[in-house]
Design an enzyme around this catalytic site. Structure first.
Site, PDB file in Angstrom:
ATOM      1  N   HIS A 268      24.056 -17.654   3.785  1.00  0.00           N
ATOM      2  CA  HIS A 268      24.540 -16.776   5.060  1.00  0.00           C
ATOM      3  C   HIS A 268      25.335 -15.434   4.493  1.00  0.00           C
ATOM      4  CE1 HIS A 268      28.884 -18.107   7.139  1.00  0.00           C
ATOM      5  NE2 HIS A 268      28.875 -16.941   6.420  1.00  0.00           N
ATOM      6  N   GLU A 269      25.602 -15.269   3.207  1.00  0.00           N
ATOM      7  CA  GLU A 269      26.402 -14.411   2.903  1.00  0.00           C
ATOM      8  C   GLU A 269      24.799 -12.587   3.396  1.00  0.00           C
ATOM      9  OE1 GLU A 269      29.142 -13.372   2.744  1.00  0.00           O
ATOM     10  OE2 GLU A 269      29.822 -15.570   1.994  1.00  0.00           O
ATOM     11  N   HIS A 272      25.129 -11.653   6.684  1.00  0.00           N
ATOM     12  CA  HIS A 272      26.284 -10.535   6.823  1.00  0.00           C
ATOM     13  C   HIS A 272      25.933  -9.198   6.341  1.00  0.00           C
ATOM     14  CE1 HIS A 272      29.941 -12.942   8.316  1.00  0.00           C
ATOM     15  NE2 HIS A 272      29.729 -13.839   7.140  1.00  0.00           N
ATOM     16  N   GLU A 298      30.557 -13.596  11.382  1.00  0.00           N
ATOM     17  CA  GLU A 298      30.171 -14.371  11.919  1.00  0.00           C
ATOM     18  C   GLU A 298      29.176 -15.232  12.554  1.00  0.00           C
ATOM     19  OE1 GLU A 298      31.069 -16.676   9.257  1.00  0.00           O
ATOM     20  OE2 GLU A 298      31.911 -15.347   8.257  1.00  0.00           O
TER      21      GLU A 298
END
Length: 502
Positions: A268-269, A272, A298
Site C-alpha cells: 500500500h505505502e 503512494h 489512495e
C-alpha cells in the site's frame, strides 16, 4: 503590464521556495515524531513544527504576496498552463484562509498538535475521556475555518471535503455510499452464510521480524520503488511522506503473529511512493507537486494493495518467496489456500486490518459520524456509543474498548473530511484498472513480475496529470467515463462470488 506580471511571478516563486524549505523541515519533524521521537519529546517537537508551519503561513499572507497573487489571478488567462494552475490554486487557498490571522493559524496548529499527543495517551489507556476535550477543540477549529472562508460553500462538510478531494461534494458521497450499502449489505449476508470454509490457521503462525524485513525489501524492489530516491523504516501506523523530489519515505510495521499485515502495508505505502517518485519533474518546478487529491493518492495505494496485491496472479508470483522466507508459516499451505486467506471476508473492528470487501463500511461509519460533528448534531461525549452502535448495525460486531473502537485512527487529530478519500480511491482505482486491461494483459504481467509496463501505464495515464486536474475531470480523462462506484462494486461482486461460490 508584462513587467508587472514578471515581477509578480518572481515574488510568488521566491515565496514558495522559502515555504518549501519550511515545509521540508516540518516533514522531517513529522516523520521523526512518528518513527523515533521519544513520547515525552513529542509535544515540544510538535510546538517546533507549529512554529515553522506558522512562518510558512505568514509568507503566503504577506501584503506583497497577496497583491502579486491578485494581479496574476486577474491576468491568469495570459499565463502558461502550469503557471495558471498554480495561480488558480493559490488564489483558492487564499480565499479559504485570508481571514485567518497568523496568530489564529498558530493557535490552530497547537490544537492539532495537542490533539495528537492526547490521542496517543487515550489510545494507550483505551479511554476516550482523555481525548474528548481535544476532539472538541479540533471540531471548533474546523468550524471556525469554514466560517472564516471567503469561498465557503453552503453545505458545511463540502468545505472540508474540498480541501482533500476538490470537485467532490457531500451529495456525490451520499449517492455513492447509498449505492454501496444497497449492493454490499445483502452480499455480505450471503458471504457470511456461505458454507465455504477458508483456512486461516497459518495466518497467526510466528514469522521472524528479520524475515519480514527481507520481505519488505523484496516487495519494494519488485514493485519498482526507487531506493536512490527513497527509504523505509517502521512505525506504529504505516504512512508515506514525500519530503522532497528525491526523498520519499515509507513506513511499515511488523507483527510476529500476523506476517501478512506487513506485506500489504508495504505494498500500500509503496503505491503512494510510486506516485510521488513518478510525477513529472516540472510539477516541482512550478510548485504544483502537492495538488493531487487524497482520493487520487489512495486510488494508487489501494490499486497496488488490492487490485494487484490480492489478485491470484500476484499471489502466484510471491508464493515461492513466502515459502522461502516463512517456511514454518507456509508448511503444508497451498497457493490456493494462501490466496483465499488473503481475501477472507470477515467483519472486523480495525479499519487498517479490514478485508477488501468490508473496508467500505469502515469508511461509511466514519463519514456519517463526521457529518454529525460538522453539523453539530451530536455531543462529543456520545461518540463512543454512536461508534459502537454503527459497527453493530453495519458489521454485526461491537468494540470491547475505545482503543479498538473510536480511538483506533489518528486522522481526527487533524480534523474532518479525510476518510471518504479512502473509499473514493477504491472506486477510482477500479475504473482505471478496467481501462488498463483494455491495452495490457495485467494478469500475465503480474504473474511474470513485470511491473515496468504496469508502472509506465500508470505514469502516462494516472500520475502524469493528477496535479493538474480535479478528481472528477482526472478520472473522466483517464477512462472516458464519469465517476461511478459501479466498477468497484462489480469487481467485488465478481471476485467474491467466485471465492465463496455464491
Amino acid at each position: 503590464m508584462h513587467e508587472d506580471i514578471q515581477k509578480a511571478l518572481q515574488i510568488i516563486r521566491k515565496a514558495l521556495e522559502e515555504k518549501q524549505v519550511l515545509r521540508h523541515a516540518c516533514c522531517v519533524l513529522e516523520f521523526d515524531s512518528q518513527t523515533i521521537c521519544p513520547e515525552r519529546g513529542m509535544l515540544e517537537q510538535g510546538n517546533t513544527s507549529a512554529f515553522l508551519s506558522n512562518k510558512a503561513f505568514q509568507i503566503s499572507h504577506s501584503k506583497e504576496f497577496i497583491s502579486s497573487l491578485e494581479l496574476l489571478y486577474e491576468h491568469r488567462k495570459i499565463l502558461s498552463r502550469d503557471t495558471r494552475i498554480l495561480v488558480e490554486r493559490l488564489y483558492w487557498d487564499y480565499l479559504r484562509t485570508k481571514n485567518i490571522t497568523p496568530e489564529m493559524d498558530k493557535e490552530f496548529s497547537l490544537v492539532f498538535n495537542k490533539a495528537f499527543v492526547d490521542w496517543l495517551d487515550a489510545k494507550e489507556e483505551a479511554d476516550f475521556l482523555l481525548f474528548e476535550d481535544s476532539l472538541a477543540a479540533v471540531q471548533e477549529v474546523n468550524l471556525k475555518q469554514i466560517a472564516l472562508a471567503e469561498n465557503a460553500k453552503r453545505v458545511p462538510y463540502d468545505n472540508l471535503l474540498d480541501v482533500y478531494e476538490r470537485g467532490m461534494t457531500t451529495r456525490d458521497l451520499n449517492r455513492c455510499f447509498d449505492e454501496c450499502k444497497e449492493r454490499l449489505v445483502p452480499m455480505l449476508k450471503r458471504i457470511l452464510q456461505s458454507p465455504k470454509e477458508i483456512r486461516t490457521d497459518f495466518l497467526s503462525r510466528p514469522a521472524p521480524k528479520e524475515s519480514q524485513r527481507e520481505m519488505t525489501e523484496y516487495l519494494l524492489e519488485l514493485l519498482g520503488f526507487n531506493f536512490e530516491r527513497g527509504t523505509w523504516t517502521t512505525s506504529e501506523h504505516p504512512f508515506t511522506e514525500c519530503l522532497a523530489k528525491d526523498d520519499v519515505r515509507v513506513t511499515t510495521h511488523f507483527h510476529e503473529n500476523m506476517f501478512y499485515s506487513n506485506m500489504f502495508s508495504i505494498i500500500h505505502e509503496c503505491g503512494h511512493a510510486l506516485f510521488e517518485q513518478n510525477q513529472p519533474v516540472e510539477d516541482f518546478f512550478y510548485h504544483i507537486s502537492s495538488y493531487k487529491t487524497l482520493g487520487q493518492h489512495e486510488s494508487v495505494a489501494r490499486f497496488y494493495e488490492n487490485l494487484i496485491g490480492r489478485s491470484e496472479a500476484f499471489i502466484r508470483l510471491v508464493y515461492p518467496k513466502c515459502r522461502e522466507l516463512f517456511p514454518k508459516v507456509f508448511d503444508g499451505v497451498s497457493e490456493k489456500q494462501f490466496y483465499e486467506a488473503m481475501n477472507l471476508v470477515q467483519p472486523s473492528l480495525i479499519r487498517t486490518e479490514a478485508d477488501e470487501f468490508t473496508y467500505t463500511f469502515h469508511i461509511i461509519i466514519r463519514y456519517e459520524i463526521e457529518q454529525m460533528l460538522v453539523n453539530k448534531s451530536v455531543q462529543i461525549k456520545d461518540l463512543p456509543q454512536i461508534w459502537n452502535e454503527k459497527y453493530e448495525e453495519y458489521l454485526g460486531i461491537c468494540p470491547l474498548n475505545d482503543r479498538e473502537g473510536i480511538l483506533q485512527d489518528v486522522h481526527w487529530t487533524d480534523g474532518f473530511g479525510y476518510f471518504p478519500t479512502y473509499a473514493l480511491g477504491n472506486m477510482y482505482g477500479a475504473m482505471y484498472y478496467n481501462k488498463m486491461r483494455e491495452s495490457l494483459d495485467v494478469d500475465a504481467l503480474v504473474s511474470s513480475g513485470d511491473f515496468v509496463q504496469i508502472n509506465n501505464w500508470m505514469r502516462d495515464h494516472v500520475w502524469k496529470s493528477a496535479n493538474r486536474r480535479d478528481a472528477k475531470t482526472w478520472i473522466l480523462k483517464i477512462t472516458g467515463r464519469a465517476f461511478t462506484p459501479k466498477d468497484f462494486l462489480d469487481y467485488l461482486e465478481n471476485k467474491y462470488s467466485k471465492i465463496y461460490g455464491i
